[in-house]
Design a protein around this motif. Structure first.
Motif, PDB file in Angstrom:
ATOM      1  N   ARG A  36     -24.951 -21.761   3.415  1.00 34.29           N
ATOM      2  CA  ARG A  36     -25.820 -22.658   4.189  1.00 34.29           C
ATOM      3  C   ARG A  36     -26.210 -22.066   5.541  1.00 34.29           C
ATOM      4  O   ARG A  36     -27.116 -22.558   6.188  1.00 34.29           O
ATOM      5  CB  ARG A  36     -25.145 -24.012   4.385  1.00 34.29           C
ATOM      6  CG  ARG A  36     -23.951 -23.981   5.298  1.00 34.29           C
ATOM      7  CD  ARG A  36     -23.321 -25.353   5.447  1.00 34.29           C
ATOM      8  NE  ARG A  36     -22.145 -25.264   6.306  1.00 34.29           N
ATOM      9  CZ  ARG A  36     -21.330 -26.280   6.536  1.00 34.29           C
ATOM     10  NH1 ARG A  36     -21.551 -27.446   5.954  1.00 34.29           N
ATOM     11  NH2 ARG A  36     -20.293 -26.144   7.321  1.00 34.29           N
ATOM     12  N   GLU A  37     -25.492 -21.010   5.972  1.00 36.38           N
ATOM     13  CA  GLU A  37     -25.744 -20.550   7.343  1.00 36.38           C
ATOM     14  C   GLU A  37     -25.957 -19.043   7.415  1.00 36.38           C
ATOM     15  O   GLU A  37     -27.072 -18.562   7.454  1.00 36.38           O
ATOM     16  CB  GLU A  37     -24.573 -20.978   8.233  1.00 36.38           C
ATOM     17  CG  GLU A  37     -24.942 -20.973   9.694  1.00 36.38           C
ATOM     18  CD  GLU A  37     -23.823 -21.541  10.554  1.00 36.38           C
ATOM     19  OE1 GLU A  37     -23.878 -21.339  11.757  1.00 36.38           O
ATOM     20  OE2 GLU A  37     -22.895 -22.162  10.008  1.00 36.38           O
ATOM     21  N   GLU A 115     -27.753 -25.672   1.476  1.00 38.62           N
ATOM     22  CA  GLU A 115     -26.580 -26.550   1.406  1.00 38.62           C
ATOM     23  C   GLU A 115     -26.267 -26.827  -0.055  1.00 38.62           C
ATOM     24  O   GLU A 115     -27.089 -27.407  -0.778  1.00 38.62           O
ATOM     25  CB  GLU A 115     -26.924 -27.855   2.126  1.00 38.62           C
ATOM     26  CG  GLU A 115     -25.758 -28.749   2.409  1.00 38.62           C
ATOM     27  CD  GLU A 115     -25.169 -28.555   3.801  1.00 38.62           C
ATOM     28  OE1 GLU A 115     -23.975 -28.820   3.937  1.00 38.62           O
ATOM     29  OE2 GLU A 115     -25.885 -28.143   4.721  1.00 38.62           O
ATOM     30  N   THR A 117     -24.189 -28.602  -3.157  1.00 38.32           N
ATOM     31  CA  THR A 117     -23.402 -29.791  -3.498  1.00 38.32           C
ATOM     32  C   THR A 117     -23.108 -29.771  -4.987  1.00 38.32           C
ATOM     33  O   THR A 117     -24.035 -29.641  -5.805  1.00 38.32           O
ATOM     34  CB  THR A 117     -24.174 -31.092  -3.160  1.00 38.32           C
ATOM     35  OG1 THR A 117     -24.660 -30.991  -1.822  1.00 38.32           O
ATOM     36  CG2 THR A 117     -23.294 -32.313  -3.293  1.00 38.32           C
ATOM     37  N   THR A 144     -15.528 -22.826   0.773  1.00 41.99           N
ATOM     38  CA  THR A 144     -16.286 -23.456   1.867  1.00 41.99           C
ATOM     39  C   THR A 144     -15.608 -23.354   3.230  1.00 41.99           C
ATOM     40  O   THR A 144     -16.173 -23.766   4.239  1.00 41.99           O
ATOM     41  CB  THR A 144     -16.551 -24.940   1.535  1.00 41.99           C
ATOM     42  OG1 THR A 144     -15.308 -25.528   1.107  1.00 41.99           O
ATOM     43  CG2 THR A 144     -17.584 -25.094   0.441  1.00 41.99           C
ATOM     44  N   VAL A 280     -19.325 -32.264  -0.411  1.00 54.05           N
ATOM     45  CA  VAL A 280     -19.622 -31.121  -1.297  1.00 54.05           C
ATOM     46  C   VAL A 280     -19.567 -31.581  -2.756  1.00 54.05           C
ATOM     47  O   VAL A 280     -19.812 -30.815  -3.672  1.00 54.05           O
ATOM     48  CB  VAL A 280     -18.608 -29.954  -1.060  1.00 54.05           C
ATOM     49  CG1 VAL A 280     -19.061 -28.680  -1.756  1.00 54.05           C
ATOM     50  CG2 VAL A 280     -18.426 -29.659   0.413  1.00 54.05           C
TER      51      VAL A 280
END
Length: 471
Positions: A36-37, A115, A117, A144, A280
């Motif tokens: 995500r980053e 992101e 999930t 994570t 998540v």
């Protein structure tokens, strides 16, 4: 349409996730990673690596200020340029982030930025720049990680109350700094800012600093940090923290129960971590304890096809433990998918080293003397001080020692504990020894090169058996 079906999807690209992905790819599995980053996760971008760059700058500053101890003259005032120090640290992080990007390409690992999930044990959605993607796999590895724990009464605001992340890219130099917590992160930042000329106070709830280390190491470090000008308060707690226009007001209860209110310009909270396991889609898929995913020795969760590694699982919460788990889990998955050439080994927690890069450095592996006795061992322990080591004296780094702990009956190396110059590099000798199930006899018969600080490792083994040569 991009491919969305894989053998393995790794959720998170820190030192656990990206290493797991590389090992999966090496084993011929079609692999994707979801981030995500920033590729490389906290460790490369905001943790282990850039902090070492900051600490290196502080170390160079320390040596420059003590140049005359080495017969050198440096003309003029030596000062720290905070912006330049931070810029160098960010450059190091960027270089490593690019390195991981290159490794993903080289190993043909698909990278999905966004992101992630879980929608089941082996399926997930990724919300990112490309909108929403639905991905499926035969196996999914959750990596994570974790984040800094906030003080309930004073959450980090990035202005006056910092986590490690704010402390790495400070907008201004603190004048008077409060560090809450004396684990590795707290002590490293206390050391950095103290070397940079800041007035530093460390508050630790337990009765000694770096409480997971051997008691002798804690005592030595506290003495050394105090001598360097830090205020160390153990058995103490911060009862209240109020942010003001000028800084923070802290109510600190000392070990005798006396409460005082003190003002600081900034505060760093380093009171542990919280696993990134909320939101998540894990709740119905895994068992958790305080948010940490429960796994077997190979990383399996209770849901078939779903695995977990690293800081979102039980500790120790260290990058090298996450990487090791990543390899183990990748090999266990390959074996389940029919690869007969792989033989995964479960992690032996007794052989995971710990390193703290304060000044002086700390490194350890295995049991402390107290824990060895608690576990019922008849113990032989020995310590060798750096003052008896020629190389340490020549380097002007004669502060420190090596301590080894053995089982008196079997000669098994139970633990090793060091404090002083370069010990984070030396500990690996004992880690290899422990992994190979060494005894004192083999270590005594090992030839250590001269002149090196590593000779003090040899001497500490000899000292455990009353045979030290140089003290």
């Amino acid at each position: 349409m991009a491919d969305t079906n894989y053998d393995v999807i790794v959720l998170g690209s820190g030192p656990g996730g990206y290493v797991a992905a590389i090992r999966c790819a090496q084993l011929g599995l079609k692999t994707a990673i979801v981030e995500r980053e920033l590729l490389g996760g906290i460790c490369l971008n905001w943790g282990c690596i850039p902090t070492k760059a900051l600490l290196r700058s502080a170390e160079i500053l320390h040596y420059a200020r003590h140049a005359k101890d080495y017969g050198l003259k440096i003309a003029g005032e030596i000062e720290a340029d905070l912006d330049a120090v931070v810029k160098r640290s960010r450059g190091v992080a960027k270089q490593l982030n690019q390195g991981v990007t290159h490794l993903m390409k080289k190993n043909k690992i698909a990278v999905h930025m966004g992101e992630g999930t879980l929608t089941g044990p082996t399926s997930l959605t990724v919300k990112g720049e490309k909108g929403e993607e639905k991905l499926t796999a035969k196996h999914v590895i959750v990596a994570t990680g974790a984040r800094a724990r906030d003080l309930p009464f004073a959450p980090a605001d990035g202005e006056r109350v910092w986590t490690y992340r704010h402390a790495m890219t400070p907008k201004e130099m603190p004048t008077k700094l409060l560090v809450i917590g004396s684990g590795a992160i707290g002590i490293e930042f206390a050391s950095f800012y103290n070397d940079m000329g800041v007035d530093v106070t460390v508050v630790e709830m337990l009765d000694r600093v770096v409480p997971v280390e051997d008691a002798d190491v804690s005592a030595f470090l506290e003495k050394s940090l105090t001598k360097q000008g830090m205020t160390i308060m153990t058995g103490a707690g911060v009862e209240d923290l109020k942010v003001t226009a000028m800084g923070v007001k802290a109510k600190i209860k000392d070990s005798k129960g006396k409460v005082t209110e003190t003002e600081f310009s900034h505060c760093i909270t380093a009171i542990g971590i919280v696993p990134n396991t909320e939101n998540v889609g894990l709740e119905k898929l895994v068992e958790m304890d305080r948010g940490f995913i429960q796994i077997d020795d190979y990383g399996r969760t209770k849901s078939k096809g779903l695995w977990a590694i690293g800081d979102c699982t039980p500790g120790p919460w260290l990058a090298h433990k996450a990487s090791h788990e990543g390899v183990t889990t990748a090999e266990a998955i390959a074996k389940e998918l029919g690869n007969k050439e792989v033989h995964p080994h479960p992690l032996d927690r007794a052989n995971i080293p710990g390193c703290t890069y304060c000044h002086p450095q700390i490194a350890s592996v295995g049991l402390t003397e107290a824990k060895a006795k608690e576990a019922g061992h008849d113990v032989k322990a020995g310590t060798f001080p750096f003052i008896g080591n020629g190389k340490a004296i020549a380097l002007g780094e004669a502060e420190g020692f090596v301590k080894t702990v053995f089982d008196a009956k079997t000669g098994e190396l139970l633990g090793a504990h060091m404090v002083g110059a370069e010990v984070t590099e030396m500990i690996q000798g004992f880690v290899v020894g422990k992994t190979l199930e060494t005894t004192e006899a083999e270590l005594m018969q090992t030839v250590f090169p001269h002149p090196t600080i590593s000779e003090s490792m040899h001497e500490s083994v000899l000292a455990s058996y009353g045979r030290a040569l140089h003290i």
